[in-house]
Motif scaffolding. Structure first.
Motif, PDB file in Angstrom:
ATOM      1  N   HIS A   1      20.796  17.821   4.599  1.00  0.00           N
ATOM      2  CA  HIS A   1      19.836  16.758   4.251  1.00  0.00           C
ATOM      3  C   HIS A   1      18.417  17.319   4.265  1.00  0.00           C
ATOM      4  CE1 HIS A   1      22.706  13.264   4.888  1.00  0.00           C
ATOM      5  NE2 HIS A   1      23.397  14.342   5.173  1.00  0.00           N
TER       6      HIS A   1
ATOM      7  N   TRP B   1      16.460  19.738  -4.021  1.00  0.00           N
ATOM      8  CA  TRP B   1      16.825  18.566  -4.838  1.00  0.00           C
ATOM      9  C   TRP B   1      16.450  18.802  -6.298  1.00  0.00           C
ATOM     10  CZ3 TRP B   1      19.940  15.199  -2.658  1.00  0.00           C
ATOM     11  CH2 TRP B   1      19.957  15.127  -1.257  1.00  0.00           C
TER      12      TRP B   1
ATOM     13  N   GLN C   1      18.835  10.290  -9.485  1.00  0.00           N
ATOM     14  CA  GLN C   1      18.670  10.107  -8.036  1.00  0.00           C
ATOM     15  C   GLN C   1      18.080  11.366  -7.385  1.00  0.00           C
ATOM     16  OE1 GLN C   1      22.180   9.332  -5.707  1.00  0.00           O
ATOM     17  NE2 GLN C   1      20.976   8.706  -3.920  1.00  0.00           N
TER      18      GLN C   1
ATOM     19  N   ARG D   1      14.563  11.606  -5.576  1.00  0.00           N
ATOM     20  CA  ARG D   1      14.524  12.028  -4.169  1.00  0.00           C
ATOM     21  C   ARG D   1      13.543  13.192  -3.994  1.00  0.00           C
ATOM     22  NH1 ARG D   1      19.453  12.450   0.001  1.00  0.00           N
ATOM     23  NH2 ARG D   1      18.102  12.474   1.805  1.00  0.00           N
TER      24      ARG D   1
ATOM     25  N   TRP E   1      10.161  11.733  -3.988  1.00  0.00           N
ATOM     26  CA  TRP E   1       9.815  11.139  -2.684  1.00  0.00           C
ATOM     27  C   TRP E   1       9.399  12.222  -1.688  1.00  0.00           C
ATOM     28  CZ3 TRP E   1       8.808   8.644   1.654  1.00  0.00           C
ATOM     29  CH2 TRP E   1       9.423   9.013   2.836  1.00  0.00           C
TER      30      TRP E   1
ATOM     31  N   ALA F   1      12.927   3.883  -8.667  1.00  0.00           N
ATOM     32  CA  ALA F   1      14.257   4.007  -8.050  1.00  0.00           C
ATOM     33  C   ALA F   1      15.016   2.708  -8.216  1.00  0.00           C
ATOM     34  CB  ALA F   1      14.112   4.361  -6.575  1.00  0.00           C
TER      35      ALA F   1
ATOM     36  N   TRP G   1      17.311   4.010  -0.240  1.00  0.00           N
ATOM     37  CA  TRP G   1      18.160   4.795  -1.147  1.00  0.00           C
ATOM     38  C   TRP G   1      17.499   6.142  -1.466  1.00  0.00           C
ATOM     39  CZ3 TRP G   1      17.668   5.701  -6.687  1.00  0.00           C
ATOM     40  CH2 TRP G   1      18.843   6.165  -7.292  1.00  0.00           C
ATOM     41  N   LEU G   2      16.167   6.057  -1.716  1.00  0.00           N
ATOM     42  CA  LEU G   2      15.395   7.267  -2.049  1.00  0.00           C
ATOM     43  C   LEU G   2      15.415   8.293  -0.918  1.00  0.00           C
ATOM     44  CD1 LEU G   2      11.877   6.471  -3.539  1.00  0.00           C
ATOM     45  CD2 LEU G   2      13.625   7.962  -4.477  1.00  0.00           C
ATOM     46  N   THR G   3      15.383   7.794   0.292  1.00  0.00           N
ATOM     47  CA  THR G   3      15.243   8.703   1.441  1.00  0.00           C
ATOM     48  C   THR G   3      16.603   9.156   1.982  1.00  0.00           C
ATOM     49  OG1 THR G   3      15.060   6.755   2.829  1.00  0.00           O
ATOM     50  CG2 THR G   3      13.014   7.809   2.204  1.00  0.00           C
ATOM     51  N   GLY G   4      17.615   8.942   1.190  1.00  0.00           N
ATOM     52  CA  GLY G   4      18.934   9.443   1.596  1.00  0.00           C
ATOM     53  C   GLY G   4      19.703   8.474   2.453  1.00  0.00           C
TER      54      GLY G   4
END
Lengths: 369, 336
Positions: B62, B69, B83, B87, B90, B110, B156-159
């Motif tokens: 992560h 990414w 996505q 990400r 972000w 997003a 969702w964006l931050t995993g």
């Protein structure tokens, strides 16, 4: 991380032993060639003839050799703390050599030791948890680097103070590292295990030449290096991937040098008003055992025995479940205090005997007034 | 002294000459170096292997840095590419401390790219609480406002994991209420947040915070706990005892702040696993258990198969880059 088996560390001990046995005579020859000798000029010196220094170089060589052997053949043994220990250990050797040759002032040495301890913290530790002796963890926050530096400098000085008899410091470190190796293997702490196995092997190898009558001394370079490695490696205890400063087991293991340092510190505080705080004396535990009439070999073996017993307590502290753990430091403290008091009592008895014999001599009618 | 210092210096030099080639070789094989390893594979034409390596590395570590990414986004197509790009966007925003409007734009993008976002309900207390947490953690202005859609998109964006059909991950259990959880990791300013419908629980105390929702009641009242694992093994025993006594189907919500994993026993790990929560993480090349300063939150259910719960985490640091807060949410569409 998969923990390597005990046999791997046995091999490490063997490598360190062989390197120390092979290189100590080389450094002895260099010391003789360039006149780097410890002359028995000061009253606190026990030896009767000039003995070469530079034995400490053998410890550094053994550690570096073990690291090279491990990283090429068994890289799984290497942990992030090992290179910083090598680099800063070299700095400590340079400091010790300068002290052996020029007799640096105590304050300069202390400042460098604290700086190196602090650097080690930032380079290799970087955690803020301290395992409380009574088994829990406290968050040290910003005090963590200062405590780490004090611990490393404290252990360095403790080992240095015990380096007063042939084979004493090397033997005590060998016993302490053997015990910490056992605890490390039980608790699966690979970073500590490699260092302890190396210290054990190199100290045993060095003792071949340093046990009474010694043909080489480790000097301040060796004593400070051993203290640095012992203090630095025990600073980080890896458990479940979490690094915390866990001092209980090492404190018990090196209780003897620590007790000697504390007593020395108290004596020095008494002398501080005369500006003598950094001046060494001849009242360390080994000096006191000699004054009681023990020869060097017996004094050293007595201290080995005490350390061995404390080491067994340390192993107990390392393996006991949390609820029983608090009993061990109290037992260790009580045992150390009892030993120091017993020594004090023996000294008092000896003084009384000496006074009595002096009184008898004065009362002797054959002695002219 | 010059002679002795020269010998010591030469010794250390020789050591370095022998050490570094082996150390570089060792570092090159370090699983944490997966972006560099994937790059080498890509350069030698092994695209599929590079893609596999990136996928595995991203899910294992992560990484809170945009480069891996971006590299991954460059190799894939479809929604996963969008996505991954978002990400990376972000993480760039976070590393460069971008403005609040840029973040809102990113979360709206997003939201547009992710169908689940549209069904996010409005729940004032939860929205306000979560928005406050993000504001504190990201240093956003106080008058900055988020809708729950924005917050879901941010999760969702931050995993993080967000479920919009009421199902708690792949556990097979579902909820008809909005559940949200937020963990800041090492940043203690905001503390953790656990929201169940309109009940919002926030706490800045360090430790692992747990809310348990007993099944079979019409309006189940959650029970909240805070386990400070710094306090010793006793805490782990208490944690295990409470989790083990929960009946099957109990929904467990977990969030960590500033915790210690030293006393997080194997038995405690097993209890988490019994809620379907994966309990392994990678740090500095080693497999470790969750805790300490990781950002970690999860929503699981007792009795769920291992690894099926909704869980999100970010490392304390990854190769010098600090991790970021994480959040999980589950809601049936338009739930109250």
């Amino acid at each position: 991380m998969i923990f390597p088996g005990p046999l791997e560390y046995l091999l490490t001990t063997a490598v360190a032993f062989l390197v120390a046995v092979a290189t100590t005579p080389l450094f002895r020859a260099v010391a003789r060639r360039y006149g780097i000798l410890d002359h028995p000029v000061l009253p606190r010196k026990i030896h009767a003839r000039s003995v070469p220094y530079l034995g400490g170089m053998a410890f550094l060589t053994a550690y570096l050799a073990v690291l090279v052997e491990s990283i090429w053949r068994r890289p799984e043994l290497i942990a992030p703390v090992h290179y910083p220990l090598a680099a800063l250990g070299t700095v400590i050797i340079l400091l010790g050599l300068a002290d052996d040759i020029f007799d640096l002032s105590g304050i300069v040495k202390l400042l460098v030791e604290l700086a190196v301890g602090g650097l080690l913290y930032y380079w290799a530790v970087g955690e803020q948890g301290l395992a409380k002796p009574l088994h829990a963890i406290v968050d040290l926050g910003p005090f963590a680097p200062a405590i780490a530096a004090l611990w490393v400098a404290g252990v360095m000085n403790a080992i240095n103070f015990t380096d007063g008899l042939d084979g004493l410091a090397a033997g005590l470190v060998a016993i302490a590292s053997a015990m910490l190796l056992v605890v490390g293997i039980i608790n699966q702490q690979p970073a500590t295990c490699l260092v302890m196995a190396t210290l054990l092997g190199s100290c045993l190898g060095f003792l071949v030449y340093n046990f009474h009558p010694a043909s080489i001394f480790m000097g301040d370079a060796g004593a400070l290096f051993l203290g640095f490695m012992l203090g630095g490696a025990t600073l980080v205890e890896q458990q479940k991937g979490a690094a915390v400063v866990a001092l209980l087991v090492p404190v018990i293991t090196i209780a003897l040098p620590i007790a000697d340092t504390l007593l020395s510190f108290l004596r020095r505080l008494r002398r501080a008003r005369e500006g003598q705080f950094f001046h060494p004396d001849r009242e360390h535990l080994h000096h006191r055992l000699l004054a009681l009439g023990l020869n060097q070999r017996r004094a050293v073996l007595t201290m080995y025995l005490f350390s061995f017993f404390m080491g067994l307590l340390a192993i107990l502290a390392g393996v006991l479940p949390g609820r029983l753990k608090p009993a061990v430091p109290f037992a260790a403290a009580a045992f150390t205090a009892a030993a120091v008091l017993w020594l004090h009592r023996l000294e008092q008895r000896q003084r009384s005997k000496e006074q009595a014999s002096a009184t008898i001599r004065i009362d002797d009618p054959n002695i002219p007034a | 002294m010059i002679i002795t210092w020269a010998i010591t210096g030469l010794l250390f030099l020789l050591f370095n000459l022998l050490w570094w080639p082996a150390e570089y070789r060792r570092l090159a094989a370090d699983p944490e170096r997966f972006p560099e390893q994937a790059k080498v594979l890509l350069q030698s034409g092994k695209r599929e292997e590079a893609l596999r390596m990136l996928e595995e590395g991203l899910s294992r570590f992560h990484p809170p840095a945009p480069d891996p990414w971006n590299a991954y986004a460059g190799l894939i197509r479809g929604p996963a590419k969008i996505q991954a790009s978002l990400r990376a966007g972000w993480l760039s925003w976070r590393m460069n401390r971008g403005g609040a409007d840029q973040l809102l734009e990113l979360s709206r993008k997003a939201c547009g790219a992710w169908p689940c976002c549209a069904g996010a309900p409005e729940a004032n207390e939860t929205t306000a609480g979560l928005a406050r947490c993000w504001q504190l953690a990201l240093g956003l202005p106080e008058n900055f406002s988020f809708s729950l859609r924005d917050l879901a998109a941010l999760a969702w964006l931050t995993g993080g994991r967000v479920s919009c059909d009421g199902m708690i991950g792949a556990t097979g259990f579902r909820t008809d209420r909005l559940l949200a959880v937020w963990s800041p990791g090492a940043d203690a300013r905001a503390g953790v947040l656990i929201a169940l419908g309109s009940t919002v629980y926030t706490d800045t105390r360090r430790g692992m915070h747990v809310a348990l929702l007993t099944p079979g009641l019409d309006q189940p009242t959650p029970t909240f706990y805070c386990f400070d694992f710094w306090n010793g093994e006793e805490t782990a025993r208490e944690f295990s005892r409470i989790l083990k006594s929960a009946p099957t189907g109990t929904i467990g919500i977990f969030a960590v702040t500033q915790d210690s994993r030293l006393n997080f026993s194997d038995s405690a790990e097993q209890c988490l696993a019994e809620f379907g929560i994966p309990v392994e993480a990678w740090e500095n090349g080693h497999l470790v258990s969750f805790g300490l300063r990781h950002a970690f939150c999860a929503i699981g259910a007792r009795g769920a198969p291992a690894g099926t719960a909704m869980a999100a985490w970010s490392p304390h640091t990854w190769r010098g880059t600090p991790g970021h807060p994480v959040s999980c949410m589950v809601y049936p569409e338009h739930s109250p």
